[in-house]
Enzyme design. Structure first.
Site, PDB file in Angstrom:
ATOM      1  N   LYS A 218       0.839  -1.211   0.000  1.00  0.00           N
ATOM      2  CA  LYS A 218       0.000   0.000   0.000  1.00  0.00           C
ATOM      3  C   LYS A 218       0.871   1.257   0.000  1.00  0.00           C
ATOM      4  CE  LYS A 218      -3.146   2.999   0.708  1.00  0.00           C
ATOM      5  NZ  LYS A 218      -4.326   3.296  -0.035  1.00  0.00           N
ATOM      6  N   CYS A 272      -3.579  10.871   1.111  1.00  0.00           N
ATOM      7  CA  CYS A 272      -2.871   9.597   0.937  1.00  0.00           C
ATOM      8  C   CYS A 272      -1.486   9.802   0.344  1.00  0.00           C
ATOM      9  CB  CYS A 272      -3.688   8.693   0.023  1.00  0.00           C
ATOM     10  SG  CYS A 272      -5.408   8.619   0.521  1.00  0.00           S
TER      11      CYS A 272
HETATM   12  N1  SAJ Z   1      -1.624  14.565  -9.189  1.00  0.00           N
HETATM   13  C1  SAJ Z   1      -0.759  15.300  -9.989  1.00  0.00           C
HETATM   14  N2  SAJ Z   1      -0.378  14.775 -11.193  1.00  0.00           N
HETATM   15  C2  SAJ Z   1      -0.840  13.576 -11.636  1.00  0.00           C
HETATM   16  C3  SAJ Z   1      -1.704  12.818 -10.821  1.00  0.00           C
HETATM   17  C4  SAJ Z   1      -2.088  13.344  -9.593  1.00  0.00           C
HETATM   18  O1  SAJ Z   1      -0.331  16.405  -9.631  1.00  0.00           O
HETATM   19  O2  SAJ Z   1      -0.458  13.190 -12.758  1.00  0.00           O
HETATM   20  C5  SAJ Z   1      -2.028  15.110  -7.870  1.00  0.00           C
HETATM   21  C6  SAJ Z   1      -3.535  15.370  -7.766  1.00  0.00           C
HETATM   22  O3  SAJ Z   1      -3.854  16.605  -8.336  1.00  0.00           O
HETATM   23  C7  SAJ Z   1      -3.739  15.334  -6.262  1.00  0.00           C
HETATM   24  C8  SAJ Z   1      -2.732  14.268  -5.807  1.00  0.00           C
HETATM   25  O4  SAJ Z   1      -1.807  14.126  -6.875  1.00  0.00           O
HETATM   26  O5  SAJ Z   1      -3.389  16.579  -5.673  1.00  0.00           O
HETATM   27  C9  SAJ Z   1      -3.339  12.912  -5.463  1.00  0.00           C
HETATM   28  O6  SAJ Z   1      -4.342  12.566  -6.409  1.00  0.00           O
HETATM   29  P1  SAJ Z   1      -4.480  11.090  -7.028  1.00  0.00           P
HETATM   30  O7  SAJ Z   1      -5.627  11.105  -7.953  1.00  0.00           O
HETATM   31  O8  SAJ Z   1      -3.185  10.683  -7.584  1.00  0.00           O
HETATM   32  O9  SAJ Z   1      -4.702  10.158  -5.777  1.00  0.00           O
HETATM   33  P2  SAJ Z   1      -5.731  10.109  -4.518  1.00  0.00           P
HETATM   34  O10 SAJ Z   1      -5.025  10.714  -3.349  1.00  0.00           O
HETATM   35  O11 SAJ Z   1      -7.082  10.622  -4.836  1.00  0.00           O
HETATM   36  O12 SAJ Z   1      -5.857   8.507  -4.333  1.00  0.00           O
HETATM   37  C10 SAJ Z   1      -4.681   7.726  -4.182  1.00  0.00           C
HETATM   38  C11 SAJ Z   1      -4.765   6.509  -5.141  1.00  0.00           C
HETATM   39  N3  SAJ Z   1      -3.469   5.864  -5.191  1.00  0.00           N
HETATM   40  C12 SAJ Z   1      -2.863   5.576  -6.367  1.00  0.00           C
HETATM   41  O13 SAJ Z   1      -3.325   5.887  -7.434  1.00  0.00           O
HETATM   42  C13 SAJ Z   1      -1.566   4.816  -6.290  1.00  0.00           C
HETATM   43  C14 SAJ Z   1      -5.848   5.542  -4.663  1.00  0.00           C
HETATM   44  O14 SAJ Z   1      -5.865   4.368  -5.454  1.00  0.00           O
HETATM   45  C15 SAJ Z   1      -5.620   5.162  -3.197  1.00  0.00           C
HETATM   46  O15 SAJ Z   1      -6.615   4.275  -2.703  1.00  0.00           O
HETATM   47  C16 SAJ Z   1      -5.661   6.433  -2.388  1.00  0.00           C
HETATM   48  O16 SAJ Z   1      -4.582   7.289  -2.838  1.00  0.00           O
HETATM   49  C17 SAJ Z   1      -5.492   6.084  -0.912  1.00  0.00           C
HETATM   50  O17 SAJ Z   1      -6.502   6.091  -0.189  1.00  0.00           O
HETATM   51  O18 SAJ Z   1      -4.382   5.713  -0.510  1.00  0.00           O
END
Ligand code: SAJ
Length: 424
Positions: A218, A272
């Site tokens: 995780k 997360c």
């Molecule tokens: N972000 C970027 N660039 C990207 C992708 C995301 O700047 O290319 C930023 C987003 O804007 C945001 C942050 O990253 O601020 C996190 O967003 P996210 O969509 O990547 O992730 P979360 O926090 O909504 O959910 C993540 C997910 N983990 C992964 O994709 C590995 C989800 O599957 C998990 O269950 C969740 O964390 C968790 O609960 O741990």
């Protein structure tokens, strides 16, 4: 499994959808939360979080008697722990936040009171490696009359497993069903028992490993995403210096069959990705060099954005010496931590907006189509609609790529686009 009774401790973004999912499959579920308001709301068939599809499932399950909420755990056959694991700033190691396991410990102590022979305890909270073993220790300390896997292996009275949640906010109800699950039992029988429970609604594959690997899996998934985003954020700063459009660059590079660069932004938010990598760093502070550096790059990106705003203000004043900074209107587009949601917690956009409100003498316009009221800490700004912001602002700062913004590019003023939807 027919008459299995389930108890889910922690009714947040993971616990409540999990409880609702079991109840929708006609299991009797008690959801536990320390917040009486949350408990009361759920018992009315309502929800306290925003997640598509959740409200109707909870409403139905409560009205049919399959789901109820309470503040203390009730006797059950399966216990899920889905409480938060925030981090603490330790005075001795101020640069490495330390995981705070107190919510898991108190959930364990509360569950222990009602445990009986044959019960299964499944930890879902994101946790540093070794937490499931600690959980087993806390439970056995409280219940010397029961046997646990750490001392009685496959013959134990209680089964314990770590099964991390991996669902994406906004898609939780679908991903709970479709995603594969990692199942890390303290013994094989613990894993088998956990899989039987998940098979109630999980259509993805349940893959067995040990608890420590499941915990690390995780953390690794989220650290991997954080490192990839840090690479994109670092590239965006380099490209800005070299006068290259980073989004065009990434699109070109991603045409390579083995390259997949993520998107830069104003920083990394949410509960997360910006938190979990610290759990690895706190356990391996010397060796987790790249993971720590990625955290630092992503945490510093909002400061870089603010410097860009300061530069834009300075350029306007230089071009027109009769102007003062109070004549300049800044509009921030988007406040949530990612697109098309209303969740402002741990959002880099909010950090940036707050800094601008504090440093700039004119009222800052805040455009966030997904909220109707500003939170208290942004009260110095003015919640504005996109038309007013586009027509009034001298500096347009795009912070979140909400779909509402994609075809509404400013026609005048300075544009600072941290998401690349207006740059192209
Ligand atoms: N972000 C970027 N660039 C990207 C992708 C995301 O700047 O290319 C930023 C987003 O804007 C945001 C942050 O990253 O601020 C996190 O967003 P996210 O969509 O990547 O992730 P979360 O926090 O909504 O959910 C993540 C997910 N983990 C992964 O994709 C590995 C989800 O599957 C998990 O269950 C969740 O964390 C968790 O609960 O741990």
């Amino acid at each position: 499994m027919q008459d299995t009774v389930i108890c889910v401790v922690g009714l947040g973004y993971i616990g409540l959808p999990t409880a609702a999912m079991f109840a929708s499959r006609h299991k009797y579920v008690t959801g536990i939360d320390i917040d009486q308001n949350v408990v009361d709301k759920i018992n009315l068939g309502e929800i306290h979080i925003v997640e598509p599809g959740l409200a109707s499932i909870v409403g139905n399950a409560v009205s049919k008697g399959y789901l109820r909420a309470a503040v203390t755990p009730q006797s059950a056959d399966v216990f899920f722990i889905a409480v938060p694991t925030p981090f603490l700033l330790d005075e001795a190691q101020i640069d490495i936040p330390q995981p705070d396991l107190r919510y898991i410990e108190s959930a364990a102590k509360a569950i222990a009171k009602v445990l009986k022979k044959g019960d299964i305890v499944i930890l879902e909270s994101t946790s540093p490696v070794g937490t499931t073993e600690k959980l087993a220790g806390w439970l056995s300390q409280e219940r010397a009359d029961l046997t646990f896997p750490q001392t009685h292996n496959e013959e134990s009275d209680i089964r314990i497993a770590y099964c991390p949640e991996r669902v994406l906010p906004g898609h939780i109800m679908r991903e709970l069903v479709e995603n594969d699950r990692i199942v890390g039992g303290l013994t094989n029988r613990c894993s088998k028992a956990a899989i039987e429970v998940y098979k109630t609604f999980v259509r993805g594959e349940c893959v067995v490993t040990n608890a420590r690997t499941a915990e690390m899996a995780k953390l690794t998934e989220n650290a991997s995403r954080d490192v990839s985003i840090a690479f994109a954020n670092e590239l965006s700063i380099i490209c800005d210096e070299l006068d290259i459009d980073v989004w065009e660059l990434i699109t070109l590079c991603n045409r390579h069959p083995r390259v997949n660069i993520l998107q830069p932004g104003p920083g990394v938010g949410g509960h997360c990705i910006a938190v979990d990598p610290w759990f690895i760093v706190s356990q391996s502070p010397i060796d987790a060099k790249l993971i720590k550096q990625a955290r630092s790059i992503n945490d510093q990106k909002p400061l870089w954005v603010i410097e860009k705003v300061k530069l834009a203000i300075a350029n306007i004043l230089l071009a027109d010496p009769l102007k003062s900074s109070s004549d300049i209107t800044i509009a921030c587009y988007g406040l949530s931590f990612k697109p098309n949601i209303d969740d402002l917690r741990e959002s880099p956009a909010v950090i940036i907006a707050k800094k601008i409100i504090a440093m700039h003498s004119n009222t800052t316009l805040l455009v966030e189509p997904n909220i109707v009221k500003l939170p208290l800490d942004l009260k110095g700004g003015l919640l504005s609609n996109i038309d007013i912001a586009l027509s009034k602002a001298d500096i347009h700062l795009l912070l979140v790529d909400h779909s509402e913004f994609s075809n509404r590019r400013p026609s005048s003023g300075i544009v600072i686009d941290t998401r690349g939807i207006w740059s192209a």
